[in-house]
Design a protein around this motif. Structure first.
Motif, PDB file in Angstrom:
ATOM      1  N   VAL A 129      50.031  33.065  38.592  1.00 47.10           N
ATOM      2  CA  VAL A 129      49.199  33.106  37.347  1.00 47.10           C
ATOM      3  C   VAL A 129      47.865  33.879  38.458  1.00 47.10           C
ATOM      4  O   VAL A 129      47.291  35.133  38.109  1.00 47.10           O
ATOM      5  N   VAL A 130      48.382  34.418  39.668  1.00 43.41           N
ATOM      6  CA  VAL A 130      47.567  35.541  39.983  1.00 43.41           C
ATOM      7  C   VAL A 130      47.611  36.800  39.546  1.00 43.41           C
ATOM      8  O   VAL A 130      47.268  38.079  39.526  1.00 43.41           O
ATOM      9  N   ARG A 131      48.940  36.946  39.391  1.00 45.17           N
ATOM     10  CA  ARG A 131      49.727  38.319  38.798  1.00 45.17           C
ATOM     11  C   ARG A 131      48.954  38.625  37.732  1.00 45.17           C
ATOM     12  O   ARG A 131      48.441  39.671  37.110  1.00 45.17           O
ATOM     13  N   ALA A 132      48.815  37.865  36.633  1.00 44.91           N
ATOM     14  CA  ALA A 132      47.987  37.827  35.195  1.00 44.91           C
ATOM     15  C   ALA A 132      46.426  38.470  36.196  1.00 44.91           C
ATOM     16  O   ALA A 132      46.469  38.886  35.054  1.00 44.91           O
ATOM     17  N   LEU A 133      46.104  37.696  37.026  1.00 47.84           N
ATOM     18  CA  LEU A 133      44.835  37.968  37.212  1.00 47.84           C
ATOM     19  C   LEU A 133      44.223  39.596  38.472  1.00 47.84           C
ATOM     20  O   LEU A 133      43.736  40.292  38.727  1.00 47.84           O
ATOM     21  N   ASP A 183      39.486  28.998  39.247  1.00 47.11           N
ATOM     22  CA  ASP A 183      38.716  29.405  40.891  1.00 47.11           C
ATOM     23  C   ASP A 183      39.323  30.398  40.453  1.00 47.11           C
ATOM     24  O   ASP A 183      37.923  31.132  41.109  1.00 47.11           O
ATOM     25  N   LEU A 184      40.498  31.089  40.578  1.00 48.12           N
ATOM     26  CA  LEU A 184      40.340  33.029  40.799  1.00 48.12           C
ATOM     27  C   LEU A 184      39.332  33.432  39.114  1.00 48.12           C
ATOM     28  O   LEU A 184      38.708  34.419  39.951  1.00 48.12           O
ATOM     29  N   GLN A 185      38.852  33.092  38.295  1.00 45.54           N
ATOM     30  CA  GLN A 185      38.497  33.557  36.815  1.00 45.54           C
ATOM     31  C   GLN A 185      36.747  33.195  38.103  1.00 45.54           C
ATOM     32  O   GLN A 185      35.952  34.310  37.842  1.00 45.54           O
ATOM     33  N   GLU A 186      36.508  32.657  38.432  1.00 48.63           N
ATOM     34  CA  GLU A 186      35.383  32.836  38.395  1.00 48.63           C
ATOM     35  C   GLU A 186      34.737  33.456  39.601  1.00 48.63           C
ATOM     36  O   GLU A 186      34.185  34.158  39.897  1.00 48.63           O
ATOM     37  N   ARG A 187      35.793  33.574  40.954  1.00 44.69           N
ATOM     38  CA  ARG A 187      35.933  34.313  42.182  1.00 44.69           C
ATOM     39  C   ARG A 187      35.753  35.560  42.100  1.00 44.69           C
ATOM     40  O   ARG A 187      34.891  37.035  42.205  1.00 44.69           O
ATOM     41  N   LEU A 188      36.986  36.232  40.680  1.00 45.82           N
ATOM     42  CA  LEU A 188      37.134  37.166  40.785  1.00 45.82           C
ATOM     43  C   LEU A 188      35.714  38.095  39.730  1.00 45.82           C
ATOM     44  O   LEU A 188      36.755  39.275  39.253  1.00 45.82           O
ATOM     45  N   GLY A 189      35.695  36.792  39.035  1.00 44.63           N
ATOM     46  CA  GLY A 189      34.353  37.643  37.480  1.00 44.63           C
ATOM     47  C   GLY A 189      35.560  37.459  36.158  1.00 44.63           C
ATOM     48  O   GLY A 189      34.423  38.947  35.531  1.00 44.63           O
ATOM     49  N   LYS A 190      35.790  37.227  36.528  1.00 38.35           N
ATOM     50  CA  LYS A 190      37.040  37.787  34.821  1.00 38.35           C
ATOM     51  C   LYS A 190      36.769  36.629  33.914  1.00 38.35           C
ATOM     52  O   LYS A 190      36.192  35.626  33.965  1.00 38.35           O
TER      53      LYS A 190
END
Ligand code: ADP
Ligand code: MG
Length: 352
Positions: A148-152, A182-189
């Motif tokens: 998942v993080v790789r994708a982001l 969570d990652l989407q929100e934190r990274l603003g993607k």
């Protein structure tokens, strides 16, 4: 400020199959968009047109106001990442190499790749030593989190995901959904995510595009879709159970929608109500009587600012309360109430 815009987009495949028909949509930066619909409804085709893996037959797609026809493949890759139906890692590459794969292809400098790898492993709370291990040296769950993080990880602002969790068991799926959100929100993607699972869409999306036979039949927030399904097809897709949950009892709550409500069934003191509102970051309190008839609204700011008024609302607050998240309807109603001098205003006639 639209990041992605579909303007009258249609796709007719060779042989005449109309896969997508006159789609008009716009997504803003930072949105989590889900395409949902039955198999063959045109979700994947719609998504693939965003990065020109599939070309529209008619209409155009704009990114940052620019026609994507005018962007070349490299420019598009820089802006848009793509995750197909699996989030598997490359077994012969280390975790670090896996995470930085896209950056490497995009020739991002080494130092940046290094910091990205560290940032990403920190985000999923795994030790940095793991960066130099191979996927087989990690547990299945750890591998999936890395996937998942790789994708982001790359610098792309937009990530397209086509049923990435479709093949996973429900528990793993649930935790990866939490992670991606969570990652989407934190990274603003900005994420455009295809699914055929309504629970997944309701959980992840801030807006959902519902597709049927190549057309977008409804595009709205999960709340509004639950509250006002556009047609029978959407109702069926949502399912009776969720509709019932969304509208517990129309006669009780009148025109105010409680689909985002958490019902507190026992009597709560004002202090308890305020504590819960803070804890759940809910900013509006709906007050009902013991029968669940809606009596009025109070927002937490006006409570905080006007402690003096509390005695006058005290009685009401002894009864049951509903907590709802902010939405436009509530906000407008509240604004009207607040203009009237921050008093508690009943919205349902007691006589009725
Ligand atoms: P979904 O992702 O919603 O299941 P797709 O976008 O994959 O739907 O497909 C929409 C329709 O277009 C389906 O009827 C499918 O069979 C058809 N289709 C998809 N890809 C092709 C293709 N390359 N050639 C011809 N028809 C296609
Ligand atoms: Mg598909």
């Amino acid at each position: 400020d639209n990041l992605i815009e579909f303007q009258h987009v249609s796709k007719i495949y060779k042989g005449g199959k109309v896969a997508v028909e006159d789609v008009n949509l716009s997504f803003e930066k930072g949105e989590f968009i889900c395409f949902i619909g039955t198999s063959g409804s045109g979700k994947t085709t719609s998504m693939r047109m965003i990065n020109r893996m599939t070309e529209p037959t008619k209409g155009k797609i704009l990114i940052d106001g620019q026609d994507i026809q005018k962007l070349n493949a490299v420019e598009l890759r820089r802006k848009i990442g793509y995750v197909i139906q699996s989030i598997g890692l490359m077994p012969h590459m280390t975790i670090r190499e896996n995470i930085t794969l896209v950056q490497k292809l995009l020739k991002v400098d080494q130092q940046k790749q290094q910091t990205t790898a560290e940032k990403m492993i920190d985000l999923v709370e795994l030790p940095r030593e793991m960066l130099d291990r191979y996927p087989s040296e990690l547990s299945g769950g750890q591998q999936q989190r890395i996937g998942v993080v790789r994708a982001l990880a790359a610098d792309q602002d937009i990530i397209l995901m086509d049923e990435p969790f479709g093949a996973l068991d429900p528990i793993t799926r649930d935790s990866l959904q939490d992670l991606v959100k969570d990652l989407q929100e934190r990274l603003g993607k900005t994420i455009v995510f295809v699914t055929h699972d309504m629970d997944e869409a309701l959980k992840l999306a801030n807006r959902i595009a519902i597709m049927s036979e190549g057309k977008v039949v409804q595009f709205d927030t999960p709340e509004n879709i639950l509250r006002n399904p556009a047609n029978k097809f959407v109702e069926e897709l949502i399912g009776e159970d969720r509709l019932l949950q969304a509208k517990p009892d129309k006669t009780q709550v009148k025109d105010v929608m409680l689909n985002t409500a958490i019902t507190i069934t026992t009597e709560k003191s004002l202090q308890e109500a305020l504590r819960l509102m803070r804890e759940k970051r809910v900013d509006t309190l709906l007050v009902t009587d013991n029968q669940g008839i809606l009596k009025g609204f109070i927002d937490i700011e006006s409570i905080n600012k006007n402690r003096g008024l509390l005695s006058s609302v005290g009685d009401v607050l002894q009864t049951e309360v509903f907590y709802v998240k902010e939405n436009a309807l509530l906000r407008n109603t509240l604004q009207r109430i607040l203009k009237q001098g921050l008093k508690y205003v009943p919205v349902v006639d007691d006589q009725k």
